[in-house]
Design a protein around this motif. Structure first.
Motif, PDB file in Angstrom:
ATOM      1  N   UNK A 137       0.823  -1.211   0.000  1.00 56.69           N
ATOM      2  CA  UNK A 137       0.000   0.000   0.000  1.00 56.69           C
ATOM      3  C   UNK A 137       0.858   1.262   0.000  1.00 56.69           C
ATOM      4  N   UNK A 138       1.857   1.286   0.886  1.00 58.94           N
ATOM      5  CA  UNK A 138       2.699   2.484   0.983  1.00 58.94           C
ATOM      6  C   UNK A 138       3.600   2.648  -0.235  1.00 58.94           C
ATOM      7  N   UNK A 139       4.099   1.543  -0.770  1.00 58.38           N
ATOM      8  CA  UNK A 139       5.011   1.637  -1.911  1.00 58.38           C
ATOM      9  C   UNK A 139       4.273   1.992  -3.201  1.00 58.38           C
ATOM     10  N   UNK A 140       3.048   1.501  -3.383  1.00 59.04           N
ATOM     11  CA  UNK A 140       2.296   1.905  -4.577  1.00 59.04           C
ATOM     12  C   UNK A 140       1.908   3.377  -4.485  1.00 59.04           C
ATOM     13  N   UNK A 141       1.624   3.851  -3.260  1.00 61.53           N
ATOM     14  CA  UNK A 141       1.300   5.273  -3.082  1.00 61.53           C
ATOM     15  C   UNK A 141       2.507   6.146  -3.411  1.00 61.53           C
ATOM     16  N   UNK A 142       3.678   5.707  -2.952  1.00 62.63           N
ATOM     17  CA  UNK A 142       4.922   6.427  -3.256  1.00 62.63           C
ATOM     18  C   UNK A 142       5.168   6.463  -4.760  1.00 62.63           C
ATOM     19  N   UNK A 179       6.448  -0.421  13.182  1.00 62.59           N
ATOM     20  CA  UNK A 179       5.558   0.750  13.171  1.00 62.59           C
ATOM     21  C   UNK A 179       6.358   2.037  13.049  1.00 62.59           C
ATOM     22  N   UNK A 180       7.507   2.066  13.711  1.00 60.91           N
ATOM     23  CA  UNK A 180       8.374   3.242  13.645  1.00 60.91           C
ATOM     24  C   UNK A 180       8.843   3.484  12.210  1.00 60.91           C
ATOM     25  N   UNK A 181       9.259   2.408  11.532  1.00 57.90           N
ATOM     26  CA  UNK A 181       9.734   2.515  10.146  1.00 57.90           C
ATOM     27  C   UNK A 181       8.614   2.973   9.213  1.00 57.90           C
ATOM     28  N   UNK A 182       7.406   2.463   9.428  1.00 56.96           N
ATOM     29  CA  UNK A 182       6.271   2.873   8.596  1.00 56.96           C
ATOM     30  C   UNK A 182       5.956   4.348   8.789  1.00 56.96           C
ATOM     31  N   UNK A 183       5.927   4.786  10.037  1.00 52.62           N
ATOM     32  CA  UNK A 183       5.643   6.204  10.310  1.00 52.62           C
ATOM     33  C   UNK A 183       6.712   7.097   9.695  1.00 52.62           C
ATOM     34  N   UNK A 238       8.702   0.067   4.602  1.00 56.42           N
ATOM     35  CA  UNK A 238       8.724  -0.063   3.137  1.00 56.42           C
ATOM     36  C   UNK A 238      10.123  -0.034   2.538  1.00 56.42           C
ATOM     37  N   UNK A 239      11.013   0.834   3.043  1.00 59.71           N
ATOM     38  CA  UNK A 239      12.375   0.878   2.505  1.00 59.71           C
ATOM     39  C   UNK A 239      13.108  -0.432   2.772  1.00 59.71           C
ATOM     40  N   UNK A 240      12.974  -0.943   3.996  1.00 58.75           N
ATOM     41  CA  UNK A 240      13.656  -2.183   4.377  1.00 58.75           C
ATOM     42  C   UNK A 240      13.069  -3.380   3.624  1.00 58.75           C
ATOM     43  N   UNK A 241      11.783  -3.326   3.340  1.00 65.84           N
ATOM     44  CA  UNK A 241      11.121  -4.372   2.566  1.00 65.84           C
ATOM     45  C   UNK A 241      11.796  -4.530   1.204  1.00 65.84           C
ATOM     46  N   UNK A 242      12.035  -3.410   0.545  1.00 66.58           N
ATOM     47  CA  UNK A 242      12.716  -3.450  -0.755  1.00 66.58           C
ATOM     48  C   UNK A 242      14.110  -4.029  -0.615  1.00 66.58           C
TER      49      UNK A 242
END
Length: 388
Positions: free
Chosen positions: A33-38, A101-105, A284-288
């Motif tokens: 969700x966050x990466x498609x929005x980006x 949660x910290x990374x997402x925020x 999201x960054x770490x996911x990639x």
């Protein structure tokens, strides 16, 4: 009036023309969700438009805006603080959840340009000149998900959609009339899956285009710009399962052993700790980055599959839903594998024992990227025309 005196006037017109807003899911802590929005915001800005993603917190968490302030006494604050630190010290799952949660925020605050500064939907409807219904399954026709907000019901300005997903293979009759009315004011409509295009076309009577998920609009080099570095110094595989399926998880653990690689899981479901302590906190960054540096990817996720292909990873994607079931969301993966012409990496419980141990052919991945690039040009062209 001199020519120079017209410059501020023309600047106002240009700013007005370039003023766009996107509505999509950004309040859930979900990687895709966050990466498609980006990605969609990145592309819109690259086309010369200003863009804000309208916060959907008021829709997702309405209680935050309706609750009455109640003061907490000092003793309660102390108890809460002690409880937090006890769980933080004792439980890795709690620590990982906290850091995730910290990374997402941090990603929302630093990597997305978000508009949460509106007091009413009436005010919001007049702030921008073009409104975009963005991607993800915001148009899924079900009681828990359906919200007119994601169909831009709050504005009478120009409306377009870019790659929302219906996330279903059967469209319920009870939603057809209301959705037809909501979409009647859209100037351009695109959808993410061919099946979704056919479903909407069956009752809409409007031109509908199938386009790529926004994450596929950016190249590997563009994603590299926001990927972090993992701290892993040895070969590893990564597992990411949105749905808890013991058979898939057990099979993944055994397959990683056969491949002689350490296996990590993303923090997503507390059940994963029943199988492994190698669980990583990630935004999201770490996911990639974990996918980028992995030797192998095991997943049931559409977006984990997308990034596995973009980074030319060896991977397996497990079928999450039974075909034809009420919650069947398989069409997006079926479309992705059809587009990329990858035939043997989408598996279910019926063919686990027949999975090939050979690596995915590099020519297959190269051809997949070529197909994506062709469709990328078509999708960006649609967006250009829709926004102009």
């Amino acid at each position: 009036m001199s020519d120079n005196s017209l410059i501020p006037f023309f600047n106002i017109i240009m700013c007005k023309k370039n003023n766009t807003a996107t509505v999509t899911w950004i309040s859930w802590n979900n990687y895709g969700s966050l990466l498609q929005a980006y990605a969609l915001q990145h592309i819109i800005k690259s086309l010369g438009y200003d863009n804000r993603i309208i916060s959907d917190e008021r829709i997702v968490y309405p209680h935050k805006y309706n609750q009455v302030d109640s003061s907490i006494c000092p003793l309660q604050k102390i108890r809460r603080s002690l409880g937090f630190w006890k769980r933080f010290i004792l439980y890795k799952s709690f620590r990982n959840d906290y850091y995730t949660k910290l990374y997402f925020d941090k990603f929302r605050n630093n990597d997305l340009i978000v508009d949460n500064e509106y007091t009413s939907f009436l005010e919001l409807g007049d702030k921008y000149d073009v409104y975009i219904a963005g991607s993800d399954q915001i148009w899924h026709p079900s009681k828990n998900i359906f919200k007119p907000f994601y169909y831009l019901d709050f504005t009478n300005r120009k409306k377009v959609s870019y790659a929302p997903s219906l996330g279903t293979s059967v469209y319920p009759n009870e939603y057809k009339d209301v959705v037809k009315e909501l979409l009647s004011s859209f100037s351009h409509i695109s959808i993410r899956e061919k099946e979704g295009e056919e479903l909407l076309s069956s009752f809409m009577g409007k031109d509908i285009t199938t386009v790529l998920d926004p994450t596929l609009l950016l190249s590997r080099k563009e994603w590299d710009k926001i990927a972090t570095k993992t701290k892993q110094d040895k070969k590893y595989a990564i597992g990411y399962f949105l749905t808890y399926n013991p058979e898939y998880i057990n099979w993944t653990i055994q397959d990683a052993k056969r491949r002689n690689v350490k296996l990590f899981f993303f923090q997503i479901n507390p059940h994963v700790y029943e199988y492994s302590n190698n669980v990583v906190a990630a935004g999201p960054r770490e996911f990639i980055s974990y996918i980028k540096e992995a030797e192998f990817v095991y997943t049931d996720s559409f977006h984990a599959t997308v990034f596995s292909i973009l980074y030319e990873k060896d991977f397996l994607t497990f079928k999450r839903f039974k075909d034809g079931s009420e919650n069947d969301q398989n069409s997006r993966l079926v479309n992705l594998f059809r587009l990329t012409d990858i035939k043997d990496r989408y598996i279910d419980t019926d063919n686990l024992s027949y999975v090939s141990s050979t690596q995915i052919d590099k020519d297959v991945l190269s051809n997949a990227l070529h197909n994506i690039e062709t469709e990328r040009l078509h999708s960006i062209d649609f967006l250009k025309k829709a926004l102009s």
